[in-house]
Design a protein around this motif. Structure first.
Motif, PDB file in Angstrom:
ATOM      1  N   TYR A  80       0.813  -1.218   0.000  1.00  0.00           N
ATOM      2  CA  TYR A  80       0.000   0.000   0.000  1.00  0.00           C
ATOM      3  C   TYR A  80       0.845   1.266   0.000  1.00  0.00           C
ATOM      4  O   TYR A  80       1.905   1.346   0.607  1.00  0.00           O
ATOM      5  CB  TYR A  80      -0.960   0.001   1.202  1.00  0.00           C
ATOM      6  CG  TYR A  80      -0.287   0.013   2.557  1.00  0.00           C
ATOM      7  CD1 TYR A  80       0.232  -1.145   3.115  1.00  0.00           C
ATOM      8  CD2 TYR A  80      -0.158   1.202   3.283  1.00  0.00           C
ATOM      9  CE1 TYR A  80       0.855  -1.127   4.354  1.00  0.00           C
ATOM     10  CE2 TYR A  80       0.463   1.230   4.522  1.00  0.00           C
ATOM     11  CZ  TYR A  80       0.963   0.058   5.049  1.00  0.00           C
ATOM     12  OH  TYR A  80       1.583   0.082   6.277  1.00  0.00           O
ATOM     13  N   VAL A  83      -1.117   7.472   1.575  1.00  0.00           N
ATOM     14  CA  VAL A  83      -1.662   8.660   0.908  1.00  0.00           C
ATOM     15  C   VAL A  83      -2.535   9.520   1.818  1.00  0.00           C
ATOM     16  O   VAL A  83      -2.780  10.682   1.530  1.00  0.00           O
ATOM     17  CB  VAL A  83      -2.500   8.273  -0.342  1.00  0.00           C
ATOM     18  CG1 VAL A  83      -1.640   7.663  -1.425  1.00  0.00           C
ATOM     19  CG2 VAL A  83      -3.650   7.337   0.009  1.00  0.00           C
ATOM     20  N   LEU A 237     -10.562  -1.488 -11.253  1.00  0.00           N
ATOM     21  CA  LEU A 237     -10.762  -0.103 -10.804  1.00  0.00           C
ATOM     22  C   LEU A 237     -10.481   0.052  -9.311  1.00  0.00           C
ATOM     23  O   LEU A 237     -10.687  -0.881  -8.532  1.00  0.00           O
ATOM     24  CB  LEU A 237     -12.201   0.336 -11.098  1.00  0.00           C
ATOM     25  CG  LEU A 237     -12.680   0.206 -12.545  1.00  0.00           C
ATOM     26  CD1 LEU A 237     -14.091   0.780 -12.673  1.00  0.00           C
ATOM     27  CD2 LEU A 237     -11.734   0.888 -13.519  1.00  0.00           C
ATOM     28  N   GLU A 238     -10.043   1.247  -8.955  1.00  0.00           N
ATOM     29  CA  GLU A 238      -9.800   1.547  -7.534  1.00  0.00           C
ATOM     30  C   GLU A 238     -10.749   2.653  -7.081  1.00  0.00           C
ATOM     31  O   GLU A 238     -10.326   3.632  -6.475  1.00  0.00           O
ATOM     32  CB  GLU A 238      -8.341   1.921  -7.314  1.00  0.00           C
ATOM     33  CG  GLU A 238      -7.398   0.763  -7.558  1.00  0.00           C
ATOM     34  CD  GLU A 238      -5.964   1.038  -7.148  1.00  0.00           C
ATOM     35  OE1 GLU A 238      -5.648   2.207  -6.857  1.00  0.00           O
ATOM     36  OE2 GLU A 238      -5.184   0.081  -7.137  1.00  0.00           O
ATOM     37  N   PRO A 272     -13.867  -5.562  -8.789  1.00  0.00           N
ATOM     38  CA  PRO A 272     -13.329  -4.352  -9.420  1.00  0.00           C
ATOM     39  C   PRO A 272     -12.889  -4.556 -10.871  1.00  0.00           C
ATOM     40  O   PRO A 272     -12.526  -3.607 -11.532  1.00  0.00           O
ATOM     41  CB  PRO A 272     -12.104  -4.003  -8.543  1.00  0.00           C
ATOM     42  CG  PRO A 272     -11.652  -5.322  -8.009  1.00  0.00           C
ATOM     43  CD  PRO A 272     -12.900  -6.143  -7.818  1.00  0.00           C
TER      44      PRO A 272
HETATM   45  C1  LIG Z   1     -10.497  -2.488  -5.070  1.00  0.00           C
HETATM   46  C2  LIG Z   1      -9.399  -1.554  -4.592  1.00  0.00           C
HETATM   47  C3  LIG Z   1      -8.116  -2.047  -4.445  1.00  0.00           C
HETATM   48  C4  LIG Z   1      -7.117  -1.185  -4.006  1.00  0.00           C
HETATM   49  N1  LIG Z   1      -5.867  -1.690  -3.846  1.00  0.00           N
HETATM   50  C5  LIG Z   1      -4.889  -0.898  -3.396  1.00  0.00           C
HETATM   51  C6  LIG Z   1      -3.588  -1.448  -3.180  1.00  0.00           C
HETATM   52  O1  LIG Z   1      -3.340  -2.635  -3.380  1.00  0.00           O
HETATM   53  N2  LIG Z   1      -2.636  -0.607  -2.708  1.00  0.00           N
HETATM   54  C7  LIG Z   1      -2.902   0.721  -2.469  1.00  0.00           C
HETATM   55  O2  LIG Z   1      -1.998   1.436  -2.055  1.00  0.00           O
HETATM   56  N3  LIG Z   1      -4.111   1.261  -2.661  1.00  0.00           N
HETATM   57  C8  LIG Z   1      -5.118   0.473  -3.101  1.00  0.00           C
HETATM   58  N4  LIG Z   1      -6.369   1.009  -3.270  1.00  0.00           N
HETATM   59  C9  LIG Z   1      -6.584   2.413  -2.934  1.00  0.00           C
HETATM   60  C10 LIG Z   1      -6.703   2.538  -1.410  1.00  0.00           C
HETATM   61  O3  LIG Z   1      -7.907   1.951  -0.991  1.00  0.00           O
HETATM   62  C11 LIG Z   1      -6.696   4.017  -0.999  1.00  0.00           C
HETATM   63  O4  LIG Z   1      -5.445   4.561  -1.302  1.00  0.00           O
HETATM   64  C12 LIG Z   1      -6.955   4.140   0.491  1.00  0.00           C
HETATM   65  O5  LIG Z   1      -8.302   3.819   0.763  1.00  0.00           O
HETATM   66  C13 LIG Z   1      -6.650   5.535   0.968  1.00  0.00           C
HETATM   67  O6  LIG Z   1      -7.001   5.610   2.329  1.00  0.00           O
HETATM   68  P1  LIG Z   1      -6.471   6.809   3.243  1.00  0.00           P
HETATM   69  O7  LIG Z   1      -7.348   6.869   4.428  1.00  0.00           O
HETATM   70  O8  LIG Z   1      -5.011   6.667   3.478  1.00  0.00           O
HETATM   71  O9  LIG Z   1      -6.660   8.066   2.332  1.00  0.00           O
HETATM   72  P2  LIG Z   1      -7.839   9.141   2.421  1.00  0.00           P
HETATM   73  O10 LIG Z   1      -7.553  10.021   3.595  1.00  0.00           O
HETATM   74  O11 LIG Z   1      -9.154   8.454   2.353  1.00  0.00           O
HETATM   75  O12 LIG Z   1      -7.572   9.903   1.077  1.00  0.00           O
HETATM   76  C14 LIG Z   1      -6.291  10.521   0.819  1.00  0.00           C
HETATM   77  C15 LIG Z   1      -6.237  10.967  -0.614  1.00  0.00           C
HETATM   78  O13 LIG Z   1      -6.280   9.832  -1.479  1.00  0.00           O
HETATM   79  C16 LIG Z   1      -7.407   9.927  -2.346  1.00  0.00           C
HETATM   80  N5  LIG Z   1      -7.976   8.581  -2.482  1.00  0.00           N
HETATM   81  C17 LIG Z   1      -8.530   7.824  -1.508  1.00  0.00           C
HETATM   82  N6  LIG Z   1      -8.960   6.652  -1.999  1.00  0.00           N
HETATM   83  C18 LIG Z   1      -8.660   6.680  -3.321  1.00  0.00           C
HETATM   84  C19 LIG Z   1      -8.862   5.782  -4.395  1.00  0.00           C
HETATM   85  N7  LIG Z   1      -9.457   4.586  -4.228  1.00  0.00           N
HETATM   86  N8  LIG Z   1      -8.431   6.167  -5.620  1.00  0.00           N
HETATM   87  C20 LIG Z   1      -7.839   7.350  -5.817  1.00  0.00           C
HETATM   88  N9  LIG Z   1      -7.621   8.251  -4.854  1.00  0.00           N
HETATM   89  C21 LIG Z   1      -8.036   7.921  -3.624  1.00  0.00           C
HETATM   90  C22 LIG Z   1      -8.387  10.875  -1.666  1.00  0.00           C
HETATM   91  O14 LIG Z   1      -9.226  11.538  -2.613  1.00  0.00           O
HETATM   92  C23 LIG Z   1      -7.437  11.838  -1.008  1.00  0.00           C
HETATM   93  O15 LIG Z   1      -6.982  12.822  -1.906  1.00  0.00           O
HETATM   94  C24 LIG Z   1      -7.399   0.189  -3.716  1.00  0.00           C
HETATM   95  C25 LIG Z   1      -8.694   0.659  -3.871  1.00  0.00           C
HETATM   96  C26 LIG Z   1      -9.691  -0.208  -4.297  1.00  0.00           C
HETATM   97  C27 LIG Z   1     -11.093   0.295  -4.447  1.00  0.00           C
END
Ligand SMILES: Cc1cc2nc3c(=O)[nH]c(=O)nc-3n(C[C@H](O)[C@H](O)[C@H](O)COP(=O)(O)OP(=O)(O)OC[C@H]3O[C@@H](n4cnc5c(N)ncnc54)[C@H](O)[C@@H]3O)c2cc1C
Ligand code: FES
Length: 282
Positions: A80, A83, A237-238, A272
């Motif tokens: 991960y 972010v 998709l994410e 996804p």
């Molecule tokens: C099916 C699926 C699989 C995923 N697999 C992975 C993985 O293997 N590794 C990984 O690092 N991440 C993955 N992600 C994305 C991951 O879920 C998000 O990065 C995470 O939820 C962010 O959480 P946070 O609380 O740290 O960030 P938040 O505080 O919720 O957000 C921080 C910033 O990131 C942005 N953000 C949050 N979620 C996403 C997203 N899904 N797409 C784009 N921008 C986003 C927000 O808009 C914001 O700007 C996946 C998402 C999905 C839906």
């Protein structure tokens, strides 16, 4: 502990124990969680919801692709990028800490490969989009040689420091081609620039397939290129998610029906992984 979530026996919800949580690049970490009942259920391309057990901030779980799952050891790996709030808190977990997880969720890559295996398969990844491909490659490389598609991971990043887990893929025996936008490693340019070389004009499109996972602009470019070349393309998709189980509709995407009209699909339960030709990219 439970072996059934929302009436679905294939899902599991419970607690896992952190076995490792280390940086694998400047921006990305790998966490190993001991969760045997989860590990034995996972298929390539599925994902897991992780939630911290201490405190309620963030209150919602966060979705992550399952990078690896070993039914023998009971270990589950996620990779991960840090972010935001949830991933920052995950980064602070230590060995022995517990966290809540549920899944495996989503359709996974088997939806893309259920008809027949292609002869040439490109796995196109950007950012942390390589995460769902490790388990898939493990499965593909275990096939008898005469059934195995010629498979290459095409992995792109803005700059070399953004790559992670390349050694894992090499150790697995996977073919890996790299591209960086600034030319610090691999081919200079976008990961999509590697596609024409992997699929020369004379390669039969009906024997080729592309699976892609990464940032939306990359997915859009891959979907466009594959449509022009008439190559089947499936994208993972994410979409941001809340429940992960089809209840809240926060993850809907536009999806084209057979008659050309549009419907909605929920990324968490209908994806996804989606056929790129059915999604709206503009
Ligand atoms: C099916 C699926 C699989 C995923 N697999 C992975 C993985 O293997 N590794 C990984 O690092 N991440 C993955 N992600 C994305 C991951 O879920 C998000 O990065 C995470 O939820 C962010 O959480 P946070 O609380 O740290 O960030 P938040 O505080 O919720 O957000 C921080 C910033 O990131 C942005 N953000 C949050 N979620 C996403 C997203 N899904 N797409 C784009 N921008 C986003 C927000 O808009 C914001 O700007 C996946 C998402 C999905 C839906
Ligand atoms: S995340 Fe709730 S319906 Fe998909």
């Amino acid at each position: 502990m439970s072996d059934c979530v929302a009436g679905r026996k294939e899902l599991w919800a419970g607690y896992g124990t952190v076995l490792g949580n280390r940086a694998v690049s400047k921006y990305v970490r790998k966490m190993t969680i001991v969760a045997p009942e989860f590990a034995e259920r996972v298929k390539p391309g599925q994902f897991v919801m992780l939630r911290l057990t201490e405190g309620s901030d963030p209150v919602l779980g966060r979705p992550f692709a399952v990078f690896d799952a070993d039914p023998l050891s009971g270990n589950v790996d996620v990779v991960y990028a840090v972010v935001g709030k949830g991933t920052r808190r995950l980064a602070h977990l230590r060995v022995g800490d517990s966290l809540s997880l549920w899944g495996p969720l989503g359709n996974g890559w088997s939806v893309a490969r259920r008809e027949k295996l292609p002869k040439r398969l490109a796995l196109v990844a950007g950012g942390v989009g390589h995460a769902p491909f490790y388990l898939l490659l493990k499965e593909i490389l275990a096939l008898p040689a005469d059934q195995r598609p010629e498979t290459t991971l095409l992995y792109g990043a803005r700059t070399m420091a953004r790559f992670s887990c390349i050694t894992d893929f090499h150790t697995l025996g996977a073919n890996v081609r790299l591209a960086t936008e600034d030319g610090t490693f691999g081919t200079k340019g976008f990961v999509t620039d590697l596609l024409p070389e992997f699929f020369p004009e004379d390669a039969p499109s009906e024997e080729s397939q592309i699976l892609a996972c990464g940032p939306q602009p990359m997915l859009r470019a891959v979907a466009k290129w594959s449509a022009q070349r008439n190559i089947e393309c499936w994208t993972s998709l994410e979409s941001p998610m809340a429940c992960g189980m089809g209840i809240c509709f926060s993850c809907v995407v536009d999806w084209k029906k057979d008659d050309g009209t549009w419907d909605y699909k929920r990324t968490c339960v209908d994806g996804p992984v989606f056929d790129a030709a059915r999604l709206k990219w503009d």
